[in-house]
Design a protein around this motif. Structure first.
Motif, mmCIF file in Angstrom:
data_model
loop_
_atom_site.group_PDB
_atom_site.id
_atom_site.type_symbol
_atom_site.label_atom_id
_atom_site.label_comp_id
_atom_site.label_asym_id
_atom_site.label_seq_id
_atom_site.Cartn_x
_atom_site.Cartn_y
_atom_site.Cartn_z
ATOM 1 N N SER A 88 4.902 -21.429 10.273
ATOM 2 C CA SER A 88 3.604 -20.782 10.107
ATOM 3 C C SER A 88 3.544 -19.881 8.871
ATOM 4 N N TYR A 89 4.643 -19.846 8.085
ATOM 5 C CA TYR A 89 4.806 -18.988 6.905
ATOM 6 C C TYR A 89 5.007 -17.524 7.291
ATOM 7 N N ALA A 90 4.280 -17.021 8.315
ATOM 8 C CA ALA A 90 4.436 -15.646 8.820
ATOM 9 C C ALA A 90 4.256 -14.606 7.719
ATOM 10 N N LEU A 91 3.292 -14.821 6.827
ATOM 11 C CA LEU A 91 2.988 -13.829 5.791
ATOM 12 C C LEU A 91 2.084 -12.747 6.370
ATOM 13 N N PHE A 92 2.245 -11.520 5.903
ATOM 14 C CA PHE A 92 1.372 -10.428 6.319
ATOM 15 C C PHE A 92 0.041 -10.557 5.574
ATOM 16 N N PRO A 93 -1.073 -10.752 6.282
ATOM 17 C CA PRO A 93 -2.344 -11.039 5.606
ATOM 18 C C PRO A 93 -2.888 -9.868 4.790
ATOM 19 N N HIS A 94 -2.505 -8.633 5.149
ATOM 20 C CA HIS A 94 -3.046 -7.457 4.453
ATOM 21 C C HIS A 94 -2.194 -7.066 3.245
ATOM 22 N N MET A 95 -1.075 -7.774 3.029
ATOM 23 C CA MET A 95 -0.195 -7.475 1.902
ATOM 24 C C MET A 95 -0.380 -8.505 0.802
ATOM 25 N N SER A 96 -0.204 -8.078 -0.443
ATOM 26 C CA SER A 96 -0.217 -9.011 -1.566
ATOM 27 C C SER A 96 1.023 -9.900 -1.513
ATOM 28 N N SER A 97 1.034 -10.951 -2.311
ATOM 29 C CA SER A 97 2.199 -11.831 -2.380
ATOM 30 C C SER A 97 3.445 -11.043 -2.766
ATOM 31 N N LEU A 98 3.307 -10.157 -3.759
ATOM 32 C CA LEU A 98 4.436 -9.352 -4.198
ATOM 33 C C LEU A 98 4.939 -8.453 -3.065
ATOM 34 N N GLN A 99 4.035 -7.841 -2.339
ATOM 35 C CA GLN A 99 4.434 -6.972 -1.232
ATOM 36 C C GLN A 99 5.093 -7.767 -0.109
ATOM 37 N N ASN A 100 4.597 -8.977 0.148
ATOM 38 C CA ASN A 100 5.224 -9.833 1.157
ATOM 39 C C ASN A 100 6.665 -10.158 0.781
ATOM 40 N N VAL A 101 6.881 -10.498 -0.497
ATOM 41 C CA VAL A 101 8.225 -10.863 -0.942
ATOM 42 C C VAL A 101 9.148 -9.655 -0.927
ATOM 43 N N ALA A 102 8.613 -8.486 -1.286
ATOM 44 C CA ALA A 102 9.435 -7.275 -1.350
ATOM 45 C C ALA A 102 9.708 -6.673 0.016
ATOM 46 N N TYR A 103 8.990 -7.104 1.035
ATOM 47 C CA TYR A 103 9.073 -6.445 2.339
ATOM 48 C C TYR A 103 10.498 -6.439 2.887
ATOM 49 N N GLY A 104 11.168 -7.605 2.821
ATOM 50 C CA GLY A 104 12.524 -7.681 3.356
ATOM 51 C C GLY A 104 13.498 -6.798 2.600
ATOM 52 N N LEU A 105 13.318 -6.715 1.288
ATOM 53 C CA LEU A 105 14.168 -5.843 0.477
ATOM 54 C C LEU A 105 13.984 -4.385 0.894
ATOM 55 N N GLU A 106 12.727 -3.978 1.035
ATOM 56 C CA GLU A 106 12.445 -2.593 1.394
ATOM 57 C C GLU A 106 12.962 -2.267 2.788
ATOM 58 N N SER A 107 12.893 -3.241 3.692
ATOM 59 C CA SER A 107 13.401 -3.022 5.049
ATOM 60 C C SER A 107 14.915 -2.861 5.058
ATOM 61 N N SER A 108 15.578 -3.475 4.067
ATOM 62 C CA SER A 108 17.037 -3.366 3.994
ATOM 63 C C SER A 108 17.497 -2.194 3.125
ATOM 64 N N GLY A 109 16.548 -1.368 2.663
ATOM 65 C CA GLY A 109 16.916 -0.144 1.954
ATOM 66 C C GLY A 109 16.759 -0.188 0.456
ATOM 67 N N ILE A 110 16.294 -1.320 -0.088
ATOM 68 C CA ILE A 110 16.082 -1.427 -1.532
ATOM 69 C C ILE A 110 14.630 -1.061 -1.819
ATOM 70 N N LYS A 111 14.402 -0.034 -2.585
ATOM 71 C CA LYS A 111 13.052 0.515 -2.746
ATOM 72 C C LYS A 111 12.579 0.459 -4.205
ATOM 73 N N GLY A 112 11.330 0.803 -4.381
ATOM 74 C CA GLY A 112 10.758 1.093 -5.684
ATOM 75 C C GLY A 112 10.888 0.000 -6.711
ATOM 76 N N LYS A 113 11.313 0.390 -7.912
ATOM 77 C CA LYS A 113 11.334 -0.499 -9.066
ATOM 78 C C LYS A 113 12.239 -1.708 -8.847
ATOM 79 N N GLU A 114 13.420 -1.475 -8.261
ATOM 80 C CA GLU A 114 14.343 -2.597 -8.057
ATOM 81 C C GLU A 114 13.743 -3.645 -7.123
ATOM 82 N N ALA A 115 13.135 -3.184 -6.028
ATOM 83 C CA ALA A 115 12.519 -4.128 -5.091
ATOM 84 C C ALA A 115 11.391 -4.897 -5.767
ATOM 85 N N ARG A 116 10.572 -4.200 -6.546
ATOM 86 C CA ARG A 116 9.448 -4.855 -7.215
ATOM 87 C C ARG A 116 9.940 -5.881 -8.235
ATOM 88 N N GLU A 117 10.950 -5.522 -9.029
ATOM 89 C CA GLU A 117 11.453 -6.438 -10.057
ATOM 90 C C GLU A 117 12.091 -7.674 -9.424
#
Length: 354
Positions: A88-117
């Protein structure tokens, strides 16, 4: 992209029961690092249960599961070095594509610029550079699927799991996206375990295919091995549709066998076959039809025909049972009730279980 070495996957005598029902009776398999292996089979064969045990969403009732040599049998999903792409892809509908991709990184403790890049790099990897601002609803089905793949890959897992990843796409898009997934896997070299019930999909993307039936491995091998040398009538019919014909091997000479199919004498290559009764898997396009003449050995009667643009499909009644035949001649198709002589090509014919 991935800095993590691809991991192997090992199931050692794994059993999974649900109450009194045994979904997986005793499964042992090994998946080599850096390969794409497909678990293939009809609904209820155990392929999804196997994938869920690998992901940590289910735990075995007995046996062991190892990823990269580490026993993960009872570890929860978030402690396994795997990522999963859901049907079902399980994407968060209220998040942008970039935010969806970064979500797992941020949940694992990688934040800010590194997660975005890293998220931007992952989107570029799957061909979505510059589209990180779009919401899932602003993307096509294929683009949403690629965001889901990017979200899984950005975590740099040892093993990527894909659960029926193309089932929500139309036929043309499925062909394109499966090619993209295969090219990505080959380029990056990650280990992938892919679940599908679609034979064409499995043939197109896999290094190895494991066909499951009743929770057990019915046959495993390369796509060509399974298609050209099916171990059973089930495999022959499931891997691309086949007519199963009883025959008699009447002679063997220098790597070829002479077979008799209800009066049709046909010579074909063989590796290890004995004289006497045998079974053939005959693909629909390996059968040739023409109006019958007196003295023809193996004949039948056309009971149905269907024009499909670049080919005609026939159902032919014969003494060996009804045959499904694909004919390339569309200008002058054979008509129902026509008596036809049947002959065979060598391409698309194999002994079953040879």
């Amino acid at each position: 992209m991935s800095k993590t070495a691809p991991g192997s996957v090992v199931f050692e005598n794994v059993t999974k029961t649900f109450g009194s029902f045994t979904a997986i009776p005793d499964l042992s398999l090994t998946i080599e690092p850096g390969t794409l292996v497909t678990l293939l089979g009809p609904s209820g064969c155990g392929k999804t249960t196997t994938l869920r045990m690998l992901a940590g969403l289910e735990h075995p009732s007995a046996g062991r599961i190892l990823i990269g040599g580490k026993d993960v049998t009872m570890l929860p999903a978030n402690e396994r070095d795997v990522s999963m792409v859901f049907q079902s892809y399980a994407l968060f509908p209220h998040m942008s594509s970039l935010q969806n991709v970064a979500y797992g990184l941020e949940s694992s403790g990688i934040k800010g610029k590194e997660a975005r890049e890293r998220a931007e790099d992952a989107l570029t990897l799957v061909g979505l550079s510059g589209m990180g601002h779009r919401l899932p609803a602003e993307l096509s089905g294929g683009q949403q699927q690629r965001v889901a793949v990017a979200r899984a890959l950005v975590l740099e897992p040892q093993v990527l799991l894909l659960d029926e990843p193309l089932s929500n796409l139309d036929a043309r898009l499925r062909r394109r996206v499966r090619t993209e997934i295969r090219e990505l896997q080959q380029r990056l070299g990650f280990t992938a375990v892919y679940v599908t019930h679609d034979q064409d999909e499995a043939l197109a993307v896999s290094d190895q295919i494991i066909v499951m039936q009743g929770g057990k491995i019915a046959q495993k091998g390369t796509p060509r091995q399974l298609y050209d040398r099916p171990a059973s009538a089930f495999i022959a019919d499931f891997m691309g549709e086949a007519n199963v014909l009883a025959c008699t091997v009447t002679a063997i000479d220098n790597g070829t066998a002479l077979v008799d199919i209800n009066g049709l004498h046909h010579r074909m290559p063989c590796d290890a076959i004995s004289l006497g009764p045998a079974e053939l898997a005959v693909r629909p396009n390996a059968i040739c039809l023409e109006p019958a003449k007196a003295g023809d050995g193996f004949t039948g009667k056309i009971i149905h025909s269907a024009y499909l643009g670049d080919h005609v499909e026939y159902e032919v009644e014969t003494a060996s049972g009804n045959l499904f035949v694909v004919g390339p001649v569309v200008e002058t198709p054979l008509q129902p009730a026509t008596t036809v002589a049947i002959s065979l090509n060598n391409q698309g014919i194999a002994f079953i279980g040879m």
